[in-house]
Enzyme design. Structure first.
Site, PDB file in Angstrom:
ATOM      1  N   LYS A   1     -10.390 -24.538 -74.400  1.00  0.00           N
ATOM      2  CA  LYS A   1     -11.992 -24.601 -74.189  1.00  0.00           C
ATOM      3  C   LYS A   1     -12.229 -23.185 -73.518  1.00  0.00           C
ATOM      4  O   LYS A   1     -13.316 -22.705 -73.662  1.00  0.00           O
ATOM      5  CB  LYS A   1     -12.162 -25.638 -73.652  1.00  0.00           C
ATOM      6  CG  LYS A   1     -12.202 -27.002 -74.220  1.00  0.00           C
ATOM      7  CD  LYS A   1     -12.754 -28.186 -73.445  1.00  0.00           C
ATOM      8  CE  LYS A   1     -12.437 -29.424 -74.334  1.00  0.00           C
ATOM      9  NZ  LYS A   1     -11.059 -29.831 -74.493  1.00  0.00           N
TER      10      LYS A   1
ATOM     11  N   ASP B   1      -7.807 -25.761 -62.133  1.00  0.00           N
ATOM     12  CA  ASP B   1      -6.860 -26.920 -62.186  1.00  0.00           C
ATOM     13  C   ASP B   1      -6.118 -26.943 -61.094  1.00  0.00           C
ATOM     14  O   ASP B   1      -6.054 -26.011 -60.143  1.00  0.00           O
ATOM     15  CB  ASP B   1      -6.255 -26.555 -63.782  1.00  0.00           C
ATOM     16  CG  ASP B   1      -5.362 -27.649 -64.225  1.00  0.00           C
ATOM     17  OD1 ASP B   1      -6.648 -28.242 -65.191  1.00  0.00           O
ATOM     18  OD2 ASP B   1      -4.507 -28.089 -63.843  1.00  0.00           O
TER      19      ASP B   1
ATOM     20  N   CYS C   1     -11.915 -37.239 -73.941  1.00  0.00           N
ATOM     21  CA  CYS C   1     -11.490 -37.659 -75.320  1.00  0.00           C
ATOM     22  C   CYS C   1     -11.336 -39.125 -74.972  1.00  0.00           C
ATOM     23  O   CYS C   1     -10.303 -39.928 -75.736  1.00  0.00           O
ATOM     24  CB  CYS C   1     -10.246 -36.910 -75.521  1.00  0.00           C
ATOM     25  SG  CYS C   1      -9.063 -36.719 -74.057  1.00  0.00           S
TER      26      CYS C   1
END
Length: 286
Positions: free
Chosen positions: A153, A171, A270
């Protein structure tokens, strides 16, 4: 039981090792590490192969011409989802919604293709392409990718920005960030800063982020909407697990909305569970 507790305790390391193994084997999906007989899901074999053209390095017309020279037949832009499902053999289409997404028959493998190894194409499912497409930052924008690894992404955002602007990607895992840095470099992405940092600890008042107008937030979730998830027999998440995830998702979404110059935010998961989607958004907006 005991093994599940151990797996949770060492989850970050296990995920990092999985990411490293995928890089070594030159695959992008977990099930590509398995033998064909171990395919994760009956539905997985019916999912088309989506190929995002990396417009930082090439253009859609040139990639179409490349595949035509490889013996593929280009059928033009798809008119319906049913048309995508009917693909077979060496035929491919342009997706009906996303302008840089090509669609091939299920299980078509491009991991050894020169276009893939050189970063000219990204093997990225359509659902994964939608968040950056919908965020749609203009060239020159400052953007945050809050939970960035493995980086598909992020590279899509860079393509939309035409490498003009700034991407701040966060992250918590060092190895995942290292893998991501390699992938972004291969894709020709510039103007990005990777940080090993929990997004919740990022200060919205830091002058560094004073021009951030767009945020892509794709937080940890149950993964219940992943057709290719392995193992397929895994039990549905418990109500307690869903509530714990939703609590984190509400917290991180509220934090993202506190950046002072923010104009647009895309929240994506998701997951198919309402608790992680509509309920989270409704709770935060109220």
């Amino acid at each position: 039981g005991r093994w599940k507790a151990l797996a949770r305790r060492h989850r970050a390391r296990l995920e990092a090792e999985l990411a490293r193994l995928k890089v070594q084997q030159k695959v992008s999906r977990n099930e590509d590490l398995l033998a064909p007989a171990q395919a994760a899901s009956p539905g997985a074999s019916q999912v088309p192969r989506y190929v995002r053209v990396n417009t930082l390095k090439t253009c859609v017309d040139d990639v179409i011409d490349f595949f035509k020279r490889q013996g593929y037949s280009y059928l033009g832009k798809a008119a319906s989802v049913e048309e995508l499902r009917a693909l077979s053999g060496k035929k491919f289409l342009l997706d009906l919604h996303l302008p840089e997404l090509l669609v091939f028959p299920p299980q078509t493998d491009f991991h050894d293709s020169l276009l893939y190894t050189s970063g000219h194409i990204i093997l990225q499912d359509k659902a994964s392409c939608l968040p950056a497409f919908l965020l749609g930052p203009a060239a020159g924008s400052h953007v945050i990718d809050a939970c960035a690894a493995p980086g598909n992404k992020t590279s899509h955002l860079a393509a939309i920005l035409k490498n003009k602007g700034q991407i701040f990607a966060f992250d918590v895992d060092t190895k995942r960030l290292a893998t991501m840095n390699t992938m972004l470099t291969r894709a020709g992405v510039t103007g990005f800063q990777l940080a090993q940092q929990d997004f919740l600890t990022v200060d919205p008042r830091d002058p560094k982020y004073s021009k951030v107008t767009h945020i892509l937030l794709d937080p940890s979730c149950s993964g219940s909407g992943m057709v290719n998830r392995v193992p397929r027999e895994e039990a549905a998440p418990s109500a307690e697990r869903l509530q714990a995830l939703a609590g984190f998702q509400r917290k991180v979404l509220s934090h993202a909305l506190s950046f002072p110059a923010l104009r647009r935010l895309v929240y994506s998961t998701c997951s198919l569970h309402r608790e992680e989607n509509e309920d989270v958004v409704r709770a935060v907006l109220q």
